[in-house]
Design an enzyme around this catalytic site. Structure first.
Site, short mmCIF file in Angstrom:
data_model
loop_
_atom_site.label_atom_id
_atom_site.label_comp_id
_atom_site.label_asym_id
_atom_site.label_seq_id
_atom_site.Cartn_x
_atom_site.Cartn_y
_atom_site.Cartn_z
N ARG A 1 32.83 41.65 38.59
CA ARG A 1 33.14 40.18 38.93
C ARG A 1 33.08 39.53 38.15
O ARG A 1 32.01 39.12 38.17
CB ARG A 1 34.02 39.61 40.39
CG ARG A 1 34.81 40.78 41.46
CD ARG A 1 36.50 40.34 40.65
NE ARG A 1 37.62 41.40 41.43
CZ ARG A 1 37.53 42.63 40.97
NH1 ARG A 1 37.68 43.14 39.68
NH2 ARG A 1 39.19 43.03 42.02
N HIS B 1 39.86 42.42 31.47
CA HIS B 1 39.96 43.22 32.94
C HIS B 1 41.02 44.60 32.73
O HIS B 1 41.71 44.73 33.36
CB HIS B 1 40.86 42.24 33.86
CG HIS B 1 40.08 42.82 35.41
ND1 HIS B 1 40.26 41.73 36.49
CD2 HIS B 1 40.20 44.23 36.00
CE1 HIS B 1 40.42 42.32 36.93
NE2 HIS B 1 39.81 43.83 36.97
P1 NDP Z 1 31.51 49.20 46.65
O1 NDP Z 1 31.74 48.65 47.18
O2 NDP Z 1 31.24 51.06 46.55
O3 NDP Z 1 30.30 49.00 46.30
C1 NDP Z 1 29.70 47.78 46.27
C2 NDP Z 1 28.69 47.96 45.71
O4 NDP Z 1 27.42 46.82 45.10
C3 NDP Z 1 27.10 48.33 46.61
O5 NDP Z 1 26.11 48.88 46.79
C4 NDP Z 1 27.18 47.06 47.59
O6 NDP Z 1 25.56 46.75 48.61
C5 NDP Z 1 26.53 46.47 46.46
N1 NDP Z 1 26.73 45.01 46.82
C6 NDP Z 1 27.40 43.99 47.33
N2 NDP Z 1 27.29 42.29 47.84
C7 NDP Z 1 25.87 42.61 47.35
C8 NDP Z 1 25.05 41.98 47.29
N3 NDP Z 1 25.15 40.57 47.98
N4 NDP Z 1 23.59 41.95 46.53
C9 NDP Z 1 23.12 43.18 46.22
N5 NDP Z 1 24.14 44.15 46.11
C10 NDP Z 1 25.29 43.86 46.53
O7 NDP Z 1 32.57 49.08 44.98
P2 NDP Z 1 32.68 49.32 44.39
O8 NDP Z 1 32.17 50.43 43.97
O9 NDP Z 1 33.94 51.17 44.49
O10 NDP Z 1 33.63 49.04 43.33
C11 NDP Z 1 32.44 47.77 42.94
C12 NDP Z 1 33.42 47.03 42.24
O11 NDP Z 1 33.66 46.97 40.88
C13 NDP Z 1 34.57 46.50 42.78
O12 NDP Z 1 33.99 44.88 43.43
C14 NDP Z 1 35.33 45.19 41.51
O13 NDP Z 1 34.88 44.10 41.74
C15 NDP Z 1 34.67 46.35 40.83
N6 NDP Z 1 35.79 46.92 39.95
C16 NDP Z 1 36.21 45.97 38.65
C17 NDP Z 1 37.75 46.59 37.77
C18 NDP Z 1 37.15 46.12 36.45
O14 NDP Z 1 38.36 46.75 35.53
N7 NDP Z 1 36.61 45.36 35.67
C19 NDP Z 1 38.17 48.33 38.06
C20 NDP Z 1 37.76 48.42 39.94
C21 NDP Z 1 36.55 47.66 40.44
P3 NDP Z 1 25.40 48.83 49.21
O15 NDP Z 1 25.00 50.03 48.77
O16 NDP Z 1 23.78 48.39 49.56
O17 NDP Z 1 26.30 48.06 50.26
C1 OXD Z 2 39.09 45.66 40.61
C2 OXD Z 2 40.61 47.37 40.67
O1 OXD Z 2 39.49 45.63 41.35
O2 OXD Z 2 41.30 46.61 39.07
O3 OXD Z 2 39.33 44.86 39.32
O4 OXD Z 2 40.14 47.79 41.03
#
Ligand code: NDP
Ligand code: OXD
Length: 320
Positions: free
Chosen positions: A235, A283
């Protein structure tokens, strides 16, 4: 006495659908994965009391009016920040995050492409071509290139595995370590510096939360090795964009590939558009694939009916 309560455990699900402009794809995918499901596309909702589940993307506040039998909300995206930002979101209804194989595969492809671009110096050769320059540049092997993956959830872990299979030295950053982490892991604020100091290529796959806002800023950018490269597909809010520009202009950062931004669509007068060190995409790193997503939803509903628990629940109130 009013009409009997419609319950997911006893009745066929009635799904309210509000998509990202792909209604027909979702309707066809649901018909294939769950023929018994009745889908109602918002705003054609019928009797609101019959609706017990919803699949949503950017819901308007009025969508939640009268949905008193809603038992679960499925998010179309893996990121739930825009859903959580909706002021009318019912506080007690569980939210299930999108975790489906094609979304994960798409993200792995996108990030691998960006890592390979930077590791194999394609950004430099593109610049050389523009100058008609025929010049070989020193090339590090993958095993001597450390890729730091910030955000080791579903997407980060899948990426890290593929990077390891290509021999990159992979390190990860998350909130808390988990048993059996197969990758060297750094956790929480206390270890962010040790993590960033090693990350020649930093890939960000973090959700947008209060805690991740501007986690990459002037101070943390200065912790990266000189001439590091950065990829952000999580993000945009995770990066202080002004600080990123300064790091690029000073040469601290060599280049950045950005798919997500503080404001989307990126305004046409934003300096990122014309910056030579920035590669940007709108995106599109990965999008949810309705056929596999509907199978995931069908499995989640079945698991709930059998065991009463939802998979991949959003941890509301704990930073998400
Ligand atoms: P998950 O919830 O599975 O993973 C999130 C990760 O971020 C976890 O490892 C978590 O830590 C870590 N995290 C969260 N907060 C913190 C923090 N404050 N400090 C350190 N680490 C942190 O999400 P996904 O992997 O499924 O997706 C990640 C993100 O990718 C989504 O939230 C979305 O914003 C983005 N996304 C973007 C897309 C695009 O097209 N650009 C498409 C899909 C997703 P922990 O493991 O310890 O809980
Ligand atoms: C996002 C998605 O979270 O497309 O960006 O899944």
């Amino acid at each position: 006495m009013g009409p009997a309560k419609i319950m997911l455990t006893q009745d066929n699900p009635v799904m309210l659908l509000k998509t990202d402009a792909r209604d027909q794809e979702w309707i066809s995918a649901f018909a294939a994965a769950m023929p018994e499901l009745e889908v109602r596309v918002w705003p054609q909702v019928g009797d609101l009391k019959e609706i017990n589940c919803a699949l949503l993307w950017n819901p308007p506040v009025e969508l939640f009016n009268g949905l008193e039998n809603l038992e679960v909300i499925f998010s179309i995206g893996a990121g739930v920040d825009s859903l959580l930002a909706c002021s009318a979101l019912p506080a007690k209804v569980p939210i299930v995050r999108m975790v489906e194989p094609e979304l994960t595969a798409g993200m792995v492809e996108f990030c691998l492409f960006q890592v390979l671009r930077f590791h194999r110096l394609m950004h430099c050769y593109e610049r050389q071509k523009a100058q008609y320059a025929w010049q070989e540049l020193p090339q590090l092997p993958a095993r001597d290139t450390t890729v730091g993956v910030m955000g080791m959830g579903v997407l980060g872990l899948a990426l890290a595995k593929q990077l390891q299979s290509l021999n990159y030295n992979v390190i990860g950053y998350r909130r808390q370590s988990k048993p059996n982490d197969a990758i060297e892991m750094f956790c929480g604020e206390a270890q962010v510096e040790a993590f960033l100091r090693q990350a020649a290529i930093l890939v960000m796959l973090l959700p947008a939360t209060e805690q991740t806002r501007h986690i990459i800023n002037r101070e943390t950018l200065a912790m990266l090795p000189p001439k590091a490269c950065l990829v952000n597909a999580g993000r945009g809010e995770s990066i202080n964009e002004q600080d990123l520009l300064m790091a690029l202009d000073s040469g601290q950062l060599q280049a950045a590939a950005l798919d997500v931004f503080g404001q989307e669509p990126l305004p046409t007068d934003h300096p990122f558009w014309s910056h030579p060190g920035i590669f940007l995409t709108p995106h599109i790193a990965s999008i949810t694939h309705p056929p596999t997503a509907c199978r995931y939803i069908a499995d989640a509903l079945q698991a709930y009916r059998v065991g009463g628990a939802w998979p991949n629940l959003v941890e509301t109130g704990s930073g998400y």
